[in-house]
Motif scaffolding. Structure first.
Motif, PDB file in Angstrom:
ATOM      1  N   ASN A 115      65.562  12.924  10.828  1.00  0.00           N
ATOM      2  CA  ASN A 115      65.792  11.832  11.768  1.00  0.00           C
ATOM      3  C   ASN A 115      66.072  10.589  10.928  1.00  0.00           C
ATOM      4  OD1 ASN A 115      65.907   9.997  13.821  1.00  0.00           O
ATOM      5  ND2 ASN A 115      63.692   9.908  14.127  1.00  0.00           N
ATOM      6  N   ASN A 116      67.300  10.428  10.552  1.00  0.00           N
ATOM      7  CA  ASN A 116      67.668   9.328   9.659  1.00  0.00           C
ATOM      8  C   ASN A 116      67.652   7.975  10.348  1.00  0.00           C
ATOM      9  OD1 ASN A 116      68.071  11.147   7.564  1.00  0.00           O
ATOM     10  ND2 ASN A 116      70.168  11.591   8.228  1.00  0.00           N
ATOM     11  N   SER A 117      67.446   7.958  11.657  1.00  0.00           N
ATOM     12  CA  SER A 117      67.452   6.687  12.375  1.00  0.00           C
ATOM     13  C   SER A 117      66.044   6.134  12.556  1.00  0.00           C
ATOM     14  CB  SER A 117      68.114   6.874  13.745  1.00  0.00           C
ATOM     15  OG  SER A 117      67.362   7.792  14.516  1.00  0.00           O
ATOM     16  N   PHE A 118      65.114   6.561  11.720  1.00  0.00           N
ATOM     17  CA  PHE A 118      63.727   6.107  11.840  1.00  0.00           C
ATOM     18  C   PHE A 118      63.604   4.705  11.239  1.00  0.00           C
ATOM     19  CE2 PHE A 118      59.253   6.053  10.273  1.00  0.00           C
ATOM     20  CZ  PHE A 118      58.647   6.172  11.499  1.00  0.00           C
ATOM     21  N   GLN A 119      64.003   3.732  11.991  1.00  0.00           N
ATOM     22  CA  GLN A 119      63.951   2.339  11.541  1.00  0.00           C
ATOM     23  C   GLN A 119      63.255   1.466  12.574  1.00  0.00           C
ATOM     24  OE1 GLN A 119      64.884   1.367   8.584  1.00  0.00           O
ATOM     25  NE2 GLN A 119      65.715   3.361   7.949  1.00  0.00           N
ATOM     26  N   GLN A 120      62.306   2.029  13.267  1.00  0.00           N
ATOM     27  CA  GLN A 120      61.617   1.272  14.296  1.00  0.00           C
ATOM     28  C   GLN A 120      60.710   0.227  13.663  1.00  0.00           C
ATOM     29  OE1 GLN A 120      59.876   3.711  17.419  1.00  0.00           O
ATOM     30  NE2 GLN A 120      60.855   5.499  16.532  1.00  0.00           N
ATOM     31  N   ASN A 121      60.363  -0.766  14.471  1.00  0.00           N
ATOM     32  CA  ASN A 121      59.384  -1.750  14.025  1.00  0.00           C
ATOM     33  C   ASN A 121      58.006  -1.113  13.952  1.00  0.00           C
ATOM     34  OD1 ASN A 121      61.317  -3.828  13.937  1.00  0.00           O
ATOM     35  ND2 ASN A 121      61.052  -4.207  16.140  1.00  0.00           N
ATOM     36  N   LEU A 122      57.120  -1.762  13.232  1.00  0.00           N
ATOM     37  CA  LEU A 122      55.752  -1.256  13.149  1.00  0.00           C
ATOM     38  C   LEU A 122      55.111  -1.295  14.535  1.00  0.00           C
ATOM     39  CD1 LEU A 122      54.481  -2.919   9.851  1.00  0.00           C
ATOM     40  CD2 LEU A 122      55.318  -0.609  10.178  1.00  0.00           C
ATOM     41  N   PRO A 123      54.243  -0.337  14.835  1.00  0.00           N
ATOM     42  CA  PRO A 123      53.621  -0.317  16.172  1.00  0.00           C
ATOM     43  C   PRO A 123      52.760  -1.558  16.395  1.00  0.00           C
ATOM     44  CG  PRO A 123      52.528   1.226  14.694  1.00  0.00           C
ATOM     45  CD  PRO A 123      53.754   0.760  13.976  1.00  0.00           C
ATOM     46  N   ALA A 124      52.708  -1.970  17.643  1.00  0.00           N
ATOM     47  CA  ALA A 124      51.970  -3.192  17.999  1.00  0.00           C
ATOM     48  C   ALA A 124      50.498  -2.853  18.176  1.00  0.00           C
ATOM     49  CB  ALA A 124      52.553  -3.801  19.275  1.00  0.00           C
ATOM     50  N   ILE A 125      49.796  -2.722  17.057  1.00  0.00           N
ATOM     51  CA  ILE A 125      48.357  -2.429  17.085  1.00  0.00           C
ATOM     52  C   ILE A 125      47.622  -3.594  16.456  1.00  0.00           C
ATOM     53  CG2 ILE A 125      46.540  -0.872  16.291  1.00  0.00           C
ATOM     54  CD1 ILE A 125      48.603   1.356  16.225  1.00  0.00           C
ATOM     55  N   ASP A 126      46.871  -4.313  17.257  1.00  0.00           N
ATOM     56  CA  ASP A 126      46.142  -5.485  16.772  1.00  0.00           C
ATOM     57  C   ASP A 126      44.653  -5.278  17.057  1.00  0.00           C
ATOM     58  OD1 ASP A 126      45.390  -7.919  15.803  1.00  0.00           O
ATOM     59  OD2 ASP A 126      46.091  -9.080  17.536  1.00  0.00           O
ATOM     60  N   LEU A 127      44.002  -4.522  16.166  1.00  0.00           N
ATOM     61  CA  LEU A 127      42.582  -4.213  16.316  1.00  0.00           C
ATOM     62  C   LEU A 127      41.851  -4.569  15.033  1.00  0.00           C
ATOM     63  CD1 LEU A 127      42.907  -0.701  18.013  1.00  0.00           C
ATOM     64  CD2 LEU A 127      42.250  -2.840  19.125  1.00  0.00           C
ATOM     65  N   PRO A 128      40.580  -4.981  15.134  1.00  0.00           N
ATOM     66  CA  PRO A 128      39.824  -5.357  13.927  1.00  0.00           C
ATOM     67  C   PRO A 128      39.761  -4.211  12.922  1.00  0.00           C
ATOM     68  CG  PRO A 128      38.639  -6.013  15.912  1.00  0.00           C
ATOM     69  CD  PRO A 128      39.775  -5.144  16.356  1.00  0.00           C
ATOM     70  N   ASP A 129      40.050  -4.532  11.657  1.00  0.00           N
ATOM     71  CA  ASP A 129      39.942  -3.606  10.530  1.00  0.00           C
ATOM     72  C   ASP A 129      40.927  -2.448  10.588  1.00  0.00           C
ATOM     73  OD1 ASP A 129      37.839  -5.089   9.396  1.00  0.00           O
ATOM     74  OD2 ASP A 129      36.363  -4.041  10.643  1.00  0.00           O
ATOM     75  N   VAL A 130      41.879  -2.480  11.512  1.00  0.00           N
ATOM     76  CA  VAL A 130      42.921  -1.453  11.553  1.00  0.00           C
ATOM     77  C   VAL A 130      44.156  -2.013  10.848  1.00  0.00           C
ATOM     78  CG1 VAL A 130      44.437  -0.071  13.016  1.00  0.00           C
ATOM     79  CG2 VAL A 130      42.049  -0.434  13.674  1.00  0.00           C
ATOM     80  N   HIS A 131      44.590  -1.344   9.791  1.00  0.00           N
ATOM     81  CA  HIS A 131      45.734  -1.814   8.996  1.00  0.00           C
ATOM     82  C   HIS A 131      46.949  -0.935   9.283  1.00  0.00           C
ATOM     83  CE1 HIS A 131      43.137  -4.416   6.506  1.00  0.00           C
ATOM     84  NE2 HIS A 131      42.261  -3.442   6.600  1.00  0.00           N
ATOM     85  N   VAL A 132      48.064  -1.579   9.526  1.00  0.00           N
ATOM     86  CA  VAL A 132      49.332  -0.884   9.734  1.00  0.00           C
ATOM     87  C   VAL A 132      50.296  -1.343   8.646  1.00  0.00           C
ATOM     88  CG1 VAL A 132      51.229  -0.424  11.336  1.00  0.00           C
ATOM     89  CG2 VAL A 132      48.913  -0.828  12.224  1.00  0.00           C
ATOM     90  N   ARG A 133      50.883  -0.386   7.921  1.00  0.00           N
ATOM     91  CA  ARG A 133      51.771  -0.777   6.816  1.00  0.00           C
ATOM     92  C   ARG A 133      52.857   0.279   6.629  1.00  0.00           C
ATOM     93  NH1 ARG A 133      50.009   2.232   2.242  1.00  0.00           N
ATOM     94  NH2 ARG A 133      47.965   3.221   2.589  1.00  0.00           N
ATOM     95  N   ARG A 134      53.959  -0.168   6.045  1.00  0.00           N
ATOM     96  CA  ARG A 134      55.019   0.751   5.669  1.00  0.00           C
ATOM     97  C   ARG A 134      54.736   1.305   4.286  1.00  0.00           C
ATOM     98  NH1 ARG A 134      59.104   1.837   8.682  1.00  0.00           N
ATOM     99  NH2 ARG A 134      59.813   0.429  10.324  1.00  0.00           N
ATOM    100  N   ASP A 135      55.106   2.553   4.084  1.00  0.00           N
ATOM    101  CA  ASP A 135      54.989   3.207   2.786  1.00  0.00           C
ATOM    102  C   ASP A 135      56.276   3.983   2.551  1.00  0.00           C
ATOM    103  OD1 ASP A 135      54.234   4.425   0.456  1.00  0.00           O
ATOM    104  OD2 ASP A 135      52.723   5.735   1.351  1.00  0.00           O
TER     105      ASP A 135
END
Length: 264
Positions: A115-135
């Protein structure tokens, strides 16, 4: 006759004097013996007191040793019980892994399509101590292990289940068909005193517990999920600080840029 009587009377004082001297000597001898016996009796009494004190100390040491022996027996019983529980947890984890493997095999495994079109924005998760990052091409969502589990265990807390269902709702909305890795991680301290394999199994057991919630409560297709346990081999922060160790105790949901075939 008179002369003889007078001579005998003259000798009586000398006889009496000799007898008196003899009695005095005997008295002195008896006095000396009495003093000797008294000293010996005193020494025996002192020795007896010392022996009584030594006996009391020996009894105290014996009681201390008895108490230590009892404590060691209690510790041995506790360790034996913990070992039995760990064996049960290990067996349960192996059974869950076998069941998951069998389920995937029955379903034909996971087929990954590009799925070469995987360019979505990061999910909208705003919870304490939950980290969302690209790798790179991946998206990693770090869920704090201390919020999910009690220390050293793999049983989810009630608030941990609530956290998972909240995050899973966003995953279903943002990545309805992506492959999602469920990875368990520990910090360095959590592995101290554990054999390496046991630490690996604990991280896998935690990932498996998260997997079960995602499938049974969040209704994510199991063909999208891949479970792994990494122990303390992949820290994201320094284990030299409490904050770093806390962050390393985590479960990561890893979103891959590939879709699972036949997923919803």
């Amino acid at each position: 006759m008179l002369l003889l009587l007078l001579g005998g009377c003259a000798q009586n004082p000398l006889v009496l004097q000799n007898q008196v001297q003899t009695l005095q000597q005997q008295h002195q001898s008896l006095t000396a013996q009495a003093e000797l016996y008294q000293r010996q009796a005193q020494e025996l009494n002192e020795n007896n007191e010392q022996l009584q004190a030594l006996l009391a100390q020996a009894r105290q040491r014996s009681q201390v040793l008895d108490d230590q022996l009892t404590a060691l027996r209690d510790q041995l019983g506790s360790v034996t019980g913990q070992l039995a529980r760990l064996r049960e947890e290990k067996a349960a984890t192996e059974q869950r892994v076998e069941a998951l493997t069998a389920s995937l095999q029955r379903r034909g495994g996971v087929t990954i399509t590009p799925n070469n079109s995987f360019q979505q924005n990061l999910p909208a998760i705003d919870l304490p101590d939950v980290h969302v990052r690209r790798d790179g091409d991946l998206v990693r969502i770090e869920l704090p292990g201390d919020h999910l589990f009690d220390p050293g265990g793999a049983q989810l807390r009630s608030n941990g289940t609530n956290l998972l269902t909240t995050v899973a709702g966003e995953l279903v909305r943002s990545y309805p068909s992506q492959i999602i890795g469920v990875e368990g991680h520990l910090d360095h301290d959590a592995t101290l005193g554990r054999p390496p394999m046991q630490a690996q199994q604990l991280s896998l057991a935690r990932a498996t517990a998260v997997y079960e919630v995602l499938v049974t409560q969040a209704r994510i297709d199991p063909r999208q999920l891949v479970v792994a346990g990494h122990g303390a081999n992949r820290p994201v922060a320094s284990n030299a600080t409490p904050a770093g160790r806390q962050r390393n105790r985590r479960v990561e949901l890893v979103i891959y840029p590939d879709r699972a075939a036949s997923s919803r």
